[in-house]
Design a protein around this motif. Structure first.
Motif, PDB file in Angstrom:
ATOM      1  N   GLY A  34      94.804  -9.015  -4.629  1.00 22.89           N
ATOM      2  CA  GLY A  34      93.456  -9.331  -5.364  1.00 22.89           C
ATOM      3  C   GLY A  34      92.626  -8.193  -5.440  1.00 22.89           C
ATOM      4  O   GLY A  34      91.346  -8.183  -5.714  1.00 22.89           O
ATOM      5  N   PHE A  35      92.868  -6.918  -4.608  1.00 27.04           N
ATOM      6  CA  PHE A  35      92.275  -5.772  -4.461  1.00 27.04           C
ATOM      7  C   PHE A  35      92.628  -4.699  -5.372  1.00 27.04           C
ATOM      8  O   PHE A  35      93.658  -4.786  -5.674  1.00 27.04           O
ATOM      9  N   LEU A  47      88.663  -0.371  -3.137  1.00 29.81           N
ATOM     10  CA  LEU A  47      87.319  -0.688  -3.722  1.00 29.81           C
ATOM     11  C   LEU A  47      86.909  -1.846  -3.433  1.00 29.81           C
ATOM     12  O   LEU A  47      87.533  -2.953  -3.647  1.00 29.81           O
ATOM     13  N   LEU A  48      85.610  -2.015  -2.847  1.00 27.46           N
ATOM     14  CA  LEU A  48      84.893  -3.120  -2.495  1.00 27.46           C
ATOM     15  C   LEU A  48      83.658  -3.484  -3.384  1.00 27.46           C
ATOM     16  O   LEU A  48      83.201  -2.633  -3.864  1.00 27.46           O
ATOM     17  N   GLY A  49      83.303  -4.647  -3.389  1.00 29.29           N
ATOM     18  CA  GLY A  49      82.364  -5.139  -4.309  1.00 29.29           C
ATOM     19  C   GLY A  49      82.532  -5.507  -5.879  1.00 29.29           C
ATOM     20  O   GLY A  49      83.661  -4.658  -6.222  1.00 29.29           O
ATOM     21  N   PRO A  50      81.890  -6.328  -6.375  1.00 29.73           N
ATOM     22  CA  PRO A  50      82.181  -6.695  -7.826  1.00 29.73           C
ATOM     23  C   PRO A  50      81.612  -5.465  -8.461  1.00 29.73           C
ATOM     24  O   PRO A  50      80.614  -4.612  -8.380  1.00 29.73           O
ATOM     25  N   ARG A  75      95.200   2.218   9.479  1.00 28.67           N
ATOM     26  CA  ARG A  75      96.492   3.035   8.805  1.00 28.67           C
ATOM     27  C   ARG A  75      96.038   2.801   7.234  1.00 28.67           C
ATOM     28  O   ARG A  75      96.782   3.411   6.502  1.00 28.67           O
ATOM     29  N   GLN A  76      95.134   2.037   6.850  1.00 32.81           N
ATOM     30  CA  GLN A  76      95.129   1.672   5.409  1.00 32.81           C
ATOM     31  C   GLN A  76      94.037   2.556   4.957  1.00 32.81           C
ATOM     32  O   GLN A  76      93.546   3.343   5.571  1.00 32.81           O
ATOM     33  N   ALA A  77      93.938   2.581   3.739  1.00 36.74           N
ATOM     34  CA  ALA A  77      93.109   3.300   2.898  1.00 36.74           C
ATOM     35  C   ALA A  77      91.765   3.076   3.166  1.00 36.74           C
ATOM     36  O   ALA A  77      91.122   2.113   3.497  1.00 36.74           O
ATOM     37  N   PRO A  78      90.918   4.228   3.311  1.00 35.50           N
ATOM     38  CA  PRO A  78      89.313   3.921   3.570  1.00 35.50           C
ATOM     39  C   PRO A  78      88.799   2.992   2.536  1.00 35.50           C
ATOM     40  O   PRO A  78      89.362   2.923   1.174  1.00 35.50           O
ATOM     41  N   ALA A  79      87.747   2.249   2.733  1.00 37.71           N
ATOM     42  CA  ALA A  79      87.302   1.411   1.776  1.00 37.71           C
ATOM     43  C   ALA A  79      86.025   2.154   1.293  1.00 37.71           C
ATOM     44  O   ALA A  79      85.262   2.881   1.748  1.00 37.71           O
ATOM     45  N   MET A  80      85.745   1.904  -0.233  1.00 39.44           N
ATOM     46  CA  MET A  80      84.426   2.434  -0.756  1.00 39.44           C
ATOM     47  C   MET A  80      83.670   1.140  -1.393  1.00 39.44           C
ATOM     48  O   MET A  80      84.426   0.514  -2.157  1.00 39.44           O
ATOM     49  N   LEU A  81      82.206   1.239  -1.025  1.00 39.48           N
ATOM     50  CA  LEU A  81      81.486   0.077  -1.670  1.00 39.48           C
ATOM     51  C   LEU A  81      81.214   0.619  -3.177  1.00 39.48           C
ATOM     52  O   LEU A  81      80.526   1.597  -3.026  1.00 39.48           O
ATOM     53  N   VAL A  82      81.711   0.204  -4.301  1.00 37.70           N
ATOM     54  CA  VAL A  82      81.385   0.676  -5.597  1.00 37.70           C
ATOM     55  C   VAL A  82      80.166   0.478  -6.161  1.00 37.70           C
ATOM     56  O   VAL A  82      79.547  -0.494  -6.052  1.00 37.70           O
TER      57      VAL A  82
END
Length: 88
Positions: A34-35, A47-50, A75-82
């Motif tokens: 779902g991401f 990628l985070l946020g709608p 270990r996962q990809a860094p997250a970015m608030l879009v």
């Protein structure tokens, strides 16, 4: 340089963690169901946020957002608030 101007520094090189960064790459399905992720020349961001646009996995895009702080052991990809997505 403005806060949202395209910058090629690594994420760990930003002194202000709330600095907006812009990355170009390809939208891909994330490991988490779902991401989406951005594959920016081998550097991946979850990628985070709608965000409302017509971009789909496989599209080349330019994304502006704020990178979430991450532990050194993650270990996962860094997250970015879009904040903004633009199809290229």
């Amino acid at each position: 340089m403005t806060r949202s101007q395209f910058d090629t520094r690594g994420i760990s090189e930003f002194a202000d963690p709330l600095t907006a960064v812009t990355r170009r790459g390809k939208l891909i399905h994330a490991q988490r169901e779902g991401f989406l992720e951005l594959d920016a020349s081998g550097e991946r961001f979850e990628l985070l946020g709608p965000f409302d646009n017509a971009a789909e996995p496989g599209d080349d895009v330019e994304i502006t957002g704020v990178v979430a702080p991450q532990s050194r052991t993650a270990r996962q990809a860094p997250a970015m608030l879009v904040r903004h997505v633009r199809r290229l």
